[in-house]
Design an enzyme around this catalytic site. Structure first.
Site, PDB file in Angstrom:
ATOM      1  CG  ASP A 174      37.298  30.299  86.728  1.00 14.05           C
ATOM      2  OD1 ASP A 174      37.627  31.416  86.287  1.00 14.05           O
ATOM      3  OD2 ASP A 174      38.021  29.292  86.670  1.00 14.05           O
ATOM      4  CG  HIS A 202      15.815  44.757 105.663  1.00 23.72           C
ATOM      5  ND1 HIS A 202      16.475  45.953 105.470  1.00 23.72           N
ATOM      6  CD2 HIS A 202      14.550  44.979 105.256  1.00 23.72           C
ATOM      7  CE1 HIS A 202      15.632  46.850 104.981  1.00 23.72           C
ATOM      8  NE2 HIS A 202      14.457  46.287 104.836  1.00 23.72           N
ATOM      9  CG  HIS A 259       8.084  49.194 107.698  1.00 23.27           C
ATOM     10  ND1 HIS A 259       6.944  49.133 106.937  1.00 23.27           N
ATOM     11  CD2 HIS A 259       8.057  48.089 108.500  1.00 23.27           C
ATOM     12  CE1 HIS A 259       6.271  48.040 107.244  1.00 23.27           C
ATOM     13  NE2 HIS A 259       6.912  47.389 108.203  1.00 23.27           N
TER      14      HIS A 259
END
Ligand code: GLY
Ligand code: MN
Ligand code: MN
Length: 424
Positions: free
Chosen positions: A20, A226, A333
């Site tokens: 829910d 990360h 990176h």
């Protein structure tokens, strides 16, 4: 949609989190880009005009429903959506599967992103088969299927003035959040307390979401690219790396700042920090029309690699370090990515051998870094120092505009701000 046809762009499905409870709903970026419509359970159909007829936009969306609106909130419904958003036609989503074969029949091409969502692939395949099954009544199914996203990627890559205004605003809010974090941080506070300050600042200025999970990484955690655990105490003498940006009207900001937990950079921290800042300045100077996507990265890399040699992190000549990629031990990176609705935004980076040329209206990040893990061949004074400095640049006719400049990054400015926050 060269050659015409019909395009289908569904929005994102809702995602259950647990019983829910759902994850916060975020419309699909392509769908939102074309419509501005943010309700779930919707599909945009674009029909290219043929034989002189006008092109048409058709929305399928949830029906008005007094009971559901009492539980879940307002729905535009097809009529409201057509009036408010200017679609040529709108229908309830429950009619979509029945109407789809008719929309596809006798169209030269279907523009759809196959493979993005298998349930959508199935719905589209069954509609196509229905049209194919009616060939004896003279109906023809599209003979070509093309990736609609590839077409839209090229449009999303160059932002218009309205998009850039929103990106300026979300950058301003996000920069203020970084300032707030600098003022708040002190030894003994937890990373999650800092995260709460960032989220508070995003939300109180109207951001719908953070654009991605904030990285709040103290000390050695800054060397985990990360890191999102955000659950450790901040230590006197460590640096804190924060990579965080808000999302406003569906547009992302992406900012990283690195600063000392106690408000004062140590000598080795300042050495690495200023190297990264110099690399960033070189990269920013390379952002201008006529340059290509790789130029800022190459400029940053030269500065970083030379600095790593000068600081004896690496041995060898600059050419040898770049050629062998030994710098990747400390800088693993790239320097940039496109930024827009998605933090890593749509748009090609390379066409064959050629990097994308920069043109006014493109938005990219400039985010060099240097991350030093403990190792026998590295001076201990540099161990666990991780620095990244990230700003967002809009390419302009004369170079670029840094829209995230509200967050200070010179050592003297950061230290002055933190001193001021502590009452001198
Ligand atoms: N925040 C994600 C990135 O910097 O690419
Ligand atoms: Mn980034
Ligand atoms: Mn980032």
């Amino acid at each position: 949609m060269a050659g015409g046809g019909v395009a289908l762009i569904p929005t994102a499905p809702e995602q259950a989190r647990n019983r829910d409870a759902h994850f916060p709903y975020r419309a699909d970026s392509y769908f939102q880009y074309l419509t501005g419509f943010t309700e779930p359970e919707a599909v945009l159909v674009l029909v290219a005009g043929k034989d002189g007829s006008e092109s048409r936009s058709i929305l399928f969306c949830r029906e008005k429903n007094a009971e559901r609106e009492t539980w879940d909130g307002f729905r535009h419904g097809p009529d409201g959506a057509r009036e408010r958003f200017g679609f040529d036609a709108a229908h309830v989503i429950g009619d979509f599967d029945a109407r789809l074969p008719g929309l596809l029949a006798d169209q030269p091409a279907l523009w759809f992103s196959i493979g993005q969502d298998s349930s959508w692939d199935g719905r589209v395949a069954s509609a196509l088969n229905k049209v194919r099954g009616e060939s004896r009544s003279g109906k023809r199914a599209p003979s070509v299927i093309r990736d609609v996203r590839a077409e839209l990627d090229a449009m999303r890559l160059v932002k218009d003035a309205t998009e850039i205004d929103i990106m300026r605003r979300v950058s301003e809010i996000s920069a203020a959040a970084h300032v707030r974090a600098m003022r708040f941080v002190a030894p003994g506070r937890f990373e999650y307390e800092v995260e709460a300050e960032l989220l508070h600042e995003f939300r109180r200025h109207g951001c719908e979401f953070p654009a991605y999970t904030p990285i709040v990484a103290g000390g050695a955690n800054a060397c985990i690219l990360h890191y999102v655990g955000n659950d450790q105490p901040l230590r006197d003498g460590d640096l804190l790396l924060i990579d965080a940006g808000g999302e406003l009207s569906g547009y992302a900001s992406d900012i990283t700042r690195t600063f000392p937990v106690n408000g004062r950079f140590s000598g080795p921290q300042a050495d690495i920090y200023d190297l990264v800042l110099d690399a960033q300045a070189a990269a920013i100077a390379a952002v201008r029309p006529g340059a290509n996507f790789a130029d800022p990265h190459d400029a940053a890399l030269k500065v970083l690699a030379q600095g790593m040699i000068d600081m004896k992190l690496l041995a060898g000549s600059l050419d040898a370090v770049i050629e062998s990629e030994s710098y990747k031990r400390f800088y693993m990176h790239r320097t940039s990515h496109w930024l827009g609705k998605d933090v890593h935004d749509a748009g090609e980076y390379k066409d064959g051998e050629h990097w994308a040329p920069l043109v006014p209206g493109m938005v990219l990040t400039i985010e060099p870094g240097c991350y030093v893990r403990p190792a026998d061949d590295v001076r201990e004074a540099f161990w666990n120092i991780g620095v990244r400095i990230e700003d967002d640049a809009v390419v302009t006719a004369g170079g670029c505009e840094i829209i995230t400049a509200g967050a200070p990054k010179a050592i003297a400015d950061i230290e002055a701000l933190m001193r001021d926050a502590r009452g001198g």
